[in-house]
Motif scaffolding. Structure first.
Motif, PDB file in Angstrom:
ATOM      1  N   PHE A  85       0.865  -1.170   0.000  1.00 13.96           N
ATOM      2  CA  PHE A  85       0.000   0.000   0.000  1.00 13.96           C
ATOM      3  C   PHE A  85       0.906   1.225   0.000  1.00 13.96           C
ATOM      4  CE2 PHE A  85      -3.230  -2.427   2.859  1.00 13.96           C
ATOM      5  CZ  PHE A  85      -3.641  -3.186   1.770  1.00 13.96           C
ATOM      6  N   VAL A  86       0.702   2.089  -0.979  1.00 13.14           N
ATOM      7  CA  VAL A  86       1.435   3.344  -1.049  1.00 13.14           C
ATOM      8  C   VAL A  86       0.470   4.441  -0.642  1.00 13.14           C
ATOM      9  CG1 VAL A  86       2.668   4.946  -2.558  1.00 13.14           C
ATOM     10  CG2 VAL A  86       2.895   2.468  -2.924  1.00 13.14           C
ATOM     11  N   ARG A  87       0.943   5.358   0.197  1.00 18.77           N
ATOM     12  CA  ARG A  87       0.113   6.507   0.565  1.00 18.77           C
ATOM     13  C   ARG A  87       0.905   7.785   0.317  1.00 18.77           C
ATOM     14  NH1 ARG A  87       1.464   8.910   5.454  1.00 18.77           N
ATOM     15  NH2 ARG A  87       2.530   7.572   6.928  1.00 18.77           N
ATOM     16  N   ALA A  88       0.193   8.895   0.455  1.00 18.39           N
ATOM     17  CA  ALA A  88       0.780  10.221   0.248  1.00 18.39           C
ATOM     18  C   ALA A  88       1.175  10.430  -1.212  1.00 18.39           C
ATOM     19  CB  ALA A  88       1.966  10.454   1.187  1.00 18.39           C
ATOM     20  N   LEU A  89       0.359   9.909  -2.110  1.00 17.49           N
ATOM     21  CA  LEU A  89       0.669  10.063  -3.538  1.00 17.49           C
ATOM     22  C   LEU A  89       0.659  11.523  -3.969  1.00 17.49           C
ATOM     23  CD1 LEU A  89      -1.285   7.065  -5.053  1.00 17.49           C
ATOM     24  CD2 LEU A  89       1.188   7.310  -4.797  1.00 17.49           C
ATOM     25  N   GLY A  90      -0.155  12.339  -3.330  1.00 21.67           N
ATOM     26  CA  GLY A  90      -0.216  13.748  -3.681  1.00 21.67           C
ATOM     27  C   GLY A  90       0.738  14.616  -2.868  1.00 21.67           C
ATOM     28  N   ALA A  91       1.483  14.019  -1.979  1.00 18.96           N
ATOM     29  CA  ALA A  91       2.406  14.761  -1.116  1.00 18.96           C
ATOM     30  C   ALA A  91       3.815  14.774  -1.735  1.00 18.96           C
ATOM     31  CB  ALA A  91       2.449  14.107   0.263  1.00 18.96           C
ATOM     32  N   PRO A  92       4.672  15.626  -1.224  1.00 15.73           N
ATOM     33  CA  PRO A  92       6.038  15.676  -1.763  1.00 15.73           C
ATOM     34  C   PRO A  92       6.826  14.375  -1.557  1.00 15.73           C
ATOM     35  CG  PRO A  92       5.569  17.641  -0.454  1.00 15.73           C
ATOM     36  CD  PRO A  92       4.409  16.695  -0.266  1.00 15.73           C
ATOM     37  N   VAL A  93       6.492  13.617  -0.499  1.00 14.36           N
ATOM     38  CA  VAL A  93       7.197  12.360  -0.206  1.00 14.36           C
ATOM     39  C   VAL A  93       6.180  11.225  -0.168  1.00 14.36           C
ATOM     40  CG1 VAL A  93       8.652  11.125   1.447  1.00 14.36           C
ATOM     41  CG2 VAL A  93       8.947  13.599   1.150  1.00 14.36           C
ATOM     42  N   HIS A  94       6.407  10.176  -0.969  1.00  8.95           N
ATOM     43  CA  HIS A  94       5.540   8.994  -0.971  1.00  8.95           C
ATOM     44  C   HIS A  94       5.944   8.081   0.189  1.00  8.95           C
ATOM     45  CE1 HIS A  94       4.445  10.453  -4.841  1.00  8.95           C
ATOM     46  NE2 HIS A  94       5.568  10.100  -5.416  1.00  8.95           N
ATOM     47  N   VAL A  95       4.964   7.382   0.740  1.00 12.60           N
ATOM     48  CA  VAL A  95       5.224   6.481   1.861  1.00 12.60           C
ATOM     49  C   VAL A  95       4.782   5.074   1.481  1.00 12.60           C
ATOM     50  CG1 VAL A  95       4.676   5.954   4.277  1.00 12.60           C
ATOM     51  CG2 VAL A  95       4.905   8.340   3.538  1.00 12.60           C
ATOM     52  N   LEU A  96       5.699   4.128   1.607  1.00 12.30           N
ATOM     53  CA  LEU A  96       5.332   2.723   1.440  1.00 12.30           C
ATOM     54  C   LEU A  96       4.759   2.312   2.790  1.00 12.30           C
ATOM     55  CD1 LEU A  96       5.200   0.417  -0.490  1.00 12.30           C
ATOM     56  CD2 LEU A  96       7.502  -0.240   0.181  1.00 12.30           C
ATOM     57  N   ASN A  97       3.442   2.334   2.877  1.00 13.34           N
ATOM     58  CA  ASN A  97       2.743   2.216   4.142  1.00 13.34           C
ATOM     59  C   ASN A  97       2.694   0.785   4.659  1.00 13.34           C
ATOM     60  OD1 ASN A  97      -0.057   1.721   5.553  1.00 13.34           O
ATOM     61  ND2 ASN A  97       0.565   3.823   5.981  1.00 13.34           N
ATOM     62  N   SER A  98       2.457  -0.160   3.791  1.00 16.44           N
ATOM     63  CA  SER A  98       2.404  -1.575   4.165  1.00 16.44           C
ATOM     64  C   SER A  98       3.018  -2.364   3.030  1.00 16.44           C
ATOM     65  CB  SER A  98       0.960  -2.032   4.381  1.00 16.44           C
ATOM     66  OG  SER A  98       0.343  -1.276   5.410  1.00 16.44           O
ATOM     67  N   PHE A  99       3.795  -3.379   3.383  1.00 13.07           N
ATOM     68  CA  PHE A  99       4.460  -4.212   2.381  1.00 13.07           C
ATOM     69  C   PHE A  99       4.537  -5.612   2.954  1.00 13.07           C
ATOM     70  CE2 PHE A  99       8.068  -6.150   0.284  1.00 13.07           C
ATOM     71  CZ  PHE A  99       7.939  -5.720  -1.024  1.00 13.07           C
ATOM     72  N   PHE A 100       4.096  -6.589   2.175  1.00 11.99           N
ATOM     73  CA  PHE A 100       4.049  -7.962   2.679  1.00 11.99           C
ATOM     74  C   PHE A 100       4.330  -8.945   1.557  1.00 11.99           C
ATOM     75  CE2 PHE A 100       1.486 -11.852   3.380  1.00 11.99           C
ATOM     76  CZ  PHE A 100       2.123 -12.330   4.514  1.00 11.99           C
ATOM     77  N   VAL A 101       5.171  -9.928   1.868  1.00 16.46           N
ATOM     78  CA  VAL A 101       5.439 -11.059   0.971  1.00 16.46           C
ATOM     79  C   VAL A 101       5.184 -12.324   1.779  1.00 16.46           C
ATOM     80  CG1 VAL A 101       7.208 -12.273  -0.368  1.00 16.46           C
ATOM     81  CG2 VAL A 101       7.157  -9.770  -0.365  1.00 16.46           C
ATOM     82  N   VAL A 102       4.397 -13.245   1.219  1.00 18.99           N
ATOM     83  CA  VAL A 102       4.100 -14.485   1.952  1.00 18.99           C
ATOM     84  C   VAL A 102       5.394 -15.230   2.261  1.00 18.99           C
ATOM     85  CG1 VAL A 102       1.752 -14.709   1.032  1.00 18.99           C
ATOM     86  CG2 VAL A 102       3.643 -15.834  -0.124  1.00 18.99           C
TER      87      VAL A 102
END
Length: 170
Positions: free
Chosen positions: A76-93
């Protein structure tokens, strides 16, 4: 099914939501080791980020990873409209970890949103520490930073580690 080291990343659609919800349960279960969160009485975990990823289209982007045609994780990526993008959640089984799926997936996600990035993880999660430092060095060789920040509203938890970098580099 044998794990392939390939990773195909695509935007998660509303039709993918049930799959991502099941992967979310696995993710939150893994994270409970580090944040002490127990499931809700019905066996689910909190879902604020999942809800936001699928409902706030302007500022969030959910992605589904596949390996060999099977679901292998999500981001899940958030802050797409902000100056800095945040990789909010990342998961690999777990069955796809250490096969290169995560590194390939994060490269594809970050490449979709060029610019400055921030990614948080916990010091207690030794696998995440190694993985995210490796990611930062591969995506922004020698041009990334790391800092510890308090977890908002959770004084009972140690600070999160935040990695910052720009992709592509300067």
């Amino acid at each position: 099914m044998t794990i392939h080291s390939s990773a195909h990343v695509r935007p998660a659609t509303p039709d993918d939501r049930p799959t991502v919800e099941r992967l979310w349960l696995l993710f939150r279960h893994d994270m409970s080791e580090f944040d002490g969160q127990l499931p809700n009485p019905d066996g689910t975990f909190r879902t604020e980020r999942l809800e936001a990823a699928f409902s706030d289209a302007a500022d969030w982007a959910p992605y589904l990873f596949e390996s060999g045609g099977r679901p292998a994780g999500f981001a899940f990526v958030r802050a797409l409209g902000a100056p800095v993008h945040v990789l909010n959640s990342f998961f690999v089984v777990r069955g796809a970890r250490r096969a290169g799926v995560g590194l390939r997936a994060v490269r594809q996600v970050v490449a979709r949103h060029p610019g400055p990035w921030e990614i948080a993880f916990q010091d207690a999660n030794a696998g995440a520490v190694r993985f995210w430092r490796r990611v930062a060095e591969e995506l922004a060789p020698g041009a990334w930073s790391e800092e510890r920040r308090p977890v908002p509203g959770r004084a009972d938890l140690p600070p999160d580690v935040w990695i910052s970098f720009r992709y592509p580099g300067p």
